[in-house]
Design an enzyme around this catalytic site. Structure first.
Site, short mmCIF file in Angstrom:
data_model
loop_
_atom_site.label_atom_id
_atom_site.label_comp_id
_atom_site.label_asym_id
_atom_site.label_seq_id
_atom_site.Cartn_x
_atom_site.Cartn_y
_atom_site.Cartn_z
N HIS A 148 47.14 54.97 21.27
CA HIS A 148 46.81 53.77 20.49
C HIS A 148 45.69 54.04 19.48
CE1 HIS A 148 48.59 52.55 24.33
NE2 HIS A 148 48.99 51.46 23.76
N GLY A 190 43.03 49.10 31.82
CA GLY A 190 44.37 49.25 31.26
C GLY A 190 45.23 48.04 31.60
N GLY A 198 43.13 40.06 21.99
CA GLY A 198 44.31 39.65 22.75
C GLY A 198 43.97 39.51 24.22
N ARG A 244 38.92 35.00 62.80
CA ARG A 244 38.14 34.70 61.59
C ARG A 244 36.68 34.45 61.95
NH1 ARG A 244 38.57 28.52 60.13
NH2 ARG A 244 39.52 27.72 62.01
N GLU A 286 39.58 33.88 42.38
CA GLU A 286 39.76 35.04 43.24
C GLU A 286 39.88 36.34 42.46
OE1 GLU A 286 41.54 32.24 43.32
OE2 GLU A 286 40.88 31.29 45.18
#
Lengths: 608, 608
Positions: A30, A115, A147, A309, A357
């Site tokens: 690129h 990337g 972008g 948990r 997240e």
């Protein structure tokens, strides 16, 4: 001696030349995406940043993250010109070269692989947060494309940075107007980006990204901005410096041709004969608290009912109290995952990532690169939100990154399908090099937390909502790649492989089947990956059939792992979730989806 | 006759009462999250929205999406009071009830399942976009929580909506200050939300969310806003209306106790005796173009070299030309996925989603609920970005949702690991009910596109970057759950199961092994899920061993699927990616990771 603006401008041209030549030699890459940011790189590395070209590791230096990873060629060129690497730039993208198509830590100056766009800022912010917790100096810079800023994760990171007052972060947006397949949403309307960063609590400035003086002065101003992160919005031209590339569509990811085309391009860049020595500049190192080997101290009674948990939270708090290198993050679920117990022990090493997240995992990765052992938790289903971040984290080869997903499977009950992780084992098994642990009760939960903190790379711990009975002694030992054969005899006709909440179901089924005269072996497969191939193959050889039972999709999880491991030594029948679940009581749902003791009994009878 | 503000306010109290009573009866749920938004729901359903309580399906009505899905009880209560459903609200969260803990389409008024936050707006925007493409009337509303707005996907959707000028969208943020585990980032600083929406191109207004008149007037103003989407930022109190719940921490996801506590709460709500008939109001229906059965027309020569990604684009363009119900989306990769060929055929039915994959999938799901067949494409690795959206989409049970991931595996070559999907088969296999298709060459690629458009639910198509030789006749037929046995004899000693780019490698290996006197069967497993169990079991029974070879992680993909299918009938050896790949030539990488013809030959020799 500081480089002059004229020297920095000439260096920018040289970086463009390298980017053109290396991509042409590689036959792919690129170049035009590199050319828009040449002045930005020149000013950053040869004027703004403090670092020692001889030492990529130090926390006593500034750090740069190339978030728009497809511009790797100019990163390699800049590192080479700065004396930080010795590689031949013309080996770009070759199998025998460290200079990959997108940055990876094969080059030690790259802390995190990039990337997949929109991830670099999250990691950068994580580094900044980790430095803040230690009072460590040094600025961190992330360079993004325009972008790229469409990725929501950028705004998650932006919110985290400003909310935490991370004025040691600078984000640079290379607004070169052109994406891969056409113009970006806002093209050269830089005011949009500046307004967005401001609305997310950042200081922001727009400059001509090809004006070395303007870039240099803006970065200097950013350095002195206090209390807020700083965004530099740089208006640039893709392919800048070469008439037939500059601001032209159709040149994304395309090198110029060898020979005449390359010569013409390079000629347009003018005189690129310059070398700028980089003065080794560091901050005063801070004294970090020395790491302490992670250890937990489970204290349960056999048969006591505790959710895994909750045991996770207890173990994590223990690490928090004793191991200064452990930090914890959570996504506004800390009262459910029990990460709040860590926060209670040391709030300064706890990051509330709120309901974002992707950024939580990105921050955790960045934290890891600062020498920490991060534990990031949320409901297991919501880790799927961050799957691309986990995938990229694997490529970053972090020394430590522990993810804990709670509330796995249909056994959560009434909240319904949206809160039930049924894909997490599949997704984590597919991550190259990741370790997947799944405790069935409190002692193993604590021990697996300890093991996770001691295991290199990415470790996933799956915890459950319901309480389960303690079945192991407090000093029971567990290893990565191990399993526990909790019931066995030389008369076993079927092997039941369970994990997590289904271990208790398997034990109940074992008793009931024993009463019918059917002996079964029960294996607690607490290490889902790597899996205990030897034990599974032995069981498959010694019994007539293998039955797997998991609170997870029947595809990609424990059933698949076991079928692959036993490879033809016995038929493998799989009990797992095959339909979309719904709200109901945990026991009702485990029955409905055929993963409770009754279902196991029925399946074993059919197999025995 | 329009309801008065006083009536709407009383209805809000009644909705609170229902929310309290139903969650208390269920013993779980989120009453306080419902109570903050009672006036918003009352005004929306009994004043603002046009719909026919007798018809949940119509595109000639307004649509409401409860993005903060944990507030399901007040959605059920509102639908009941509006006469849209008849269910007993006190069956909330029971296995025998449609009224789940979070909204699912078991109730037909729910177009998309919610409960993973930050997704509702994306789907809503998709509905708005689909209506715009048809010139269809009707507004779409999404109601979010303030904690939810931390999700980056919200801002992806916000950008998409304003960029496309979707003034038929209204977003409402219920800023009740409290998240699950503590205060939200900005608590009652509503100016933050308003500024962010404005910076993302929206019209935005802040009101007291408990002031019926203010809410009503703001929504009316939003209805008339032209050219921009509209955001209503509502300052509210969690638990509003009951003194011991209102604005109090520690009450998230917790019902009040039966008996005295509930009685006290209900008493504080005052007189809730009200019924408001909803007048059936619809827009004039538009005439949509009649759907046409999807069909493609592959036109290749045997042996011609065509990439499956290109054949995807060709087939998609064919559908675009003939089937008005097909739409396409892409994430700024359309020149690589070849979705640009659809855009060339009908740009109005093509949505450029830019680099925001979560929103792309969310928009596609919303589009699907408008009766379309959406095809959404990007690099396969970037679909991992949207995994939580795909997981939730499965719970939404869309009639159609086709996802195409291109550039799968190490065979993409020089771009390196960040661009290589190695987890996508695992992640898609684990999605309950999803179909996973993986063409090896152009004819099968086109046929599988046709099949995808004809198959209900979520379909994933995996395409490849390199060119492969056409091996099927243009009229060859393919079915979901099928496979092609492309080489077989009664002397076969080993079965090679390949898919995608490895089929060509398997065929090459087959020839070389045949020359050595080792007969092999070769299966093209183009339907990865459901998998062709019969063919695989027969092959396993008829040969000594099964060898799988895939350009994907060795965990969770084709190897696992085959091992599960053959279940003990033969040993299964798996060739797949086991290490993190890097930049290099496609052939070099396939050799390095042991998935090329050489590797197959070596493995078969060892097995035969």
């Amino acid at each position: 001696m500081a480089a002059s603006d004229a020297q920095l401008a000439r260096m920018a041209q040289k970086l463009r030349r390298h980017s053109l030549e290396s991509t042409t030699e590689a036959g792919s890459g690129h170049p035009t995406s590199c050319m828009s940011m040449a002045e930005l790189m020149s000013v950053l590395f040869f004027s703004e940043m403090r670092f020692d070209p001889a030492d990529p590791s130090g926390s006593d230096a500034d750090v740069f993250v190339l978030s728009k990873g497809h511009a790797a060629p100019i990163l390699w060129a800049t590192l080479k010109e700065a004396g930080a690497i010795e590689d031949d730039l013309l080996t770009l993208r070759r199998l025998d070269s460290r200079l990959e198509g997108h940055p990876t830590p094969l080059v030690p100056w790259v802390r995190v692989a990039t990337g997949s766009l929109g991830q670099g800022l999250c990691a950068t912010v994580g580094m900044a947060w980790a430095r803040r917790t230690e009072g460590a100096p040094g600025r961190v810079f992330a360079l993004m494309g325009d972008g790229e800023v469409a990725e929501g994760s950028v705004w998650e990171a932006a919110a985290f940075a400003s909310f935490n007052g991370l004025d040691n972060v600078t984000a640079i947006v290379d607004v070169n107007r052109l994406g891969q397949s056409g113009p970006t949403m806002y093209q050269h309307d830089t005011a949009v980006y500046e307004a967005r960063f401001r609305s997310f609590g950042w200081e922001a400035v727009t400059v001509d990204g090809h004006d070395v003086k303007a870039v240099r002065e803006a970065l200097a101003a950013g350095r002195n901005a206090k209390g807020k992160p700083f965004a530099l919005v740089a208006r640039t031209l893709k392919g800048k410096g070469v008439s037939f590339l500059e601001d032209k569509e159709g040149w994304h990811g395309k090198p110029v041709k060898k020979g005449e085309e390359l010569q013409k391009a390079v000629a347009e860049l003018g005189d690129t004969d310059i070398t700028l020595p980089v003065e080794a500049r560091r901050y005063s190192p801070i004294t970090e608290r020395a790491p302490v080997p992670p250890a937990v101290a489970p204290a349960y009674k056999m048969g006591q009912e505790v959710a895994t948990r909750e045991a996770y939270g207890t173990a994590l708090a223990h690490l928090g109290a004793h191991c200064p290198q452990v930090v914890a993050l959570d996504g506004d679920t800390k009262n459910s995952t029990f990460a709040e117990r860590f926060k209670a022990v040391d709030p300064h090493r706890f990051a509330e990532a709120y309901i974002a997240e992707q950024n939580m995992v990105g921050v955790a990765l960045g934290v890891s690169t600062e020498g920490k052992i991060p534990f990031a938790s949320t409901f297991a289903c919501f880790l799927s939100r961050a799957y691309d971040f986990i995938r990229m984290a694997a490529i970053s080869r972090p020394s430590h990154l522990v993810l804990c997903g709670s509330h796995a499977g249909v056994s959560i009950g009434e909240d319904g399908a949206s809160q039930m992780a049924l894909e997490d084992l599949a997704m984590m098994r597919a991550i190259t090099g990741a370790t997947v642990l799944y405790p069935s009760e409190a002692v193993s939960a604590e021990r697996l937390v300890e093991l996770a903190a001691r295991t290199k790379g990415i470790v996933y711990i799956r915890t459950s909502r319901p309480k389960t009975k303690v079945i192991y002694a407090n000093d029971e030992q567990f290893v990565v790649g191990g399993s526990k054969t909790v019931r066995s005899s030389d008369k076993d006709r079927v092997t039941i492989v369970a994990a997590g909440v289904t271990v208790e179901e398997a034990l109940t089924a074992h008793e009931r089947l024993a009463a019918e005269g059917i002996a079964t072996r029960v294996i607690d497969l607490y290490s889902v990956k790597p899996v205990d191939v030897d034990t599974l193959q032995r069981a498959a050889s010694e019994t007539k059939a293998v039955l797997t039972v998991e609170d997870h999709s029947v595809h990609g999880g424990i059933g698949d792992a076991v079928a692959a491991a036993v490879s033809g030594r016995a038929p493998v029948t799989m009990l797992g979730v095959r339909e979309i679940p719904r709200s109901g009581k945990p026991a009702e749902l485990m029955a409905m989806h055929g993963i409770d003791a009754d279902a196991i009994v029925r399946a074993v009878r059919a197999l025995a």
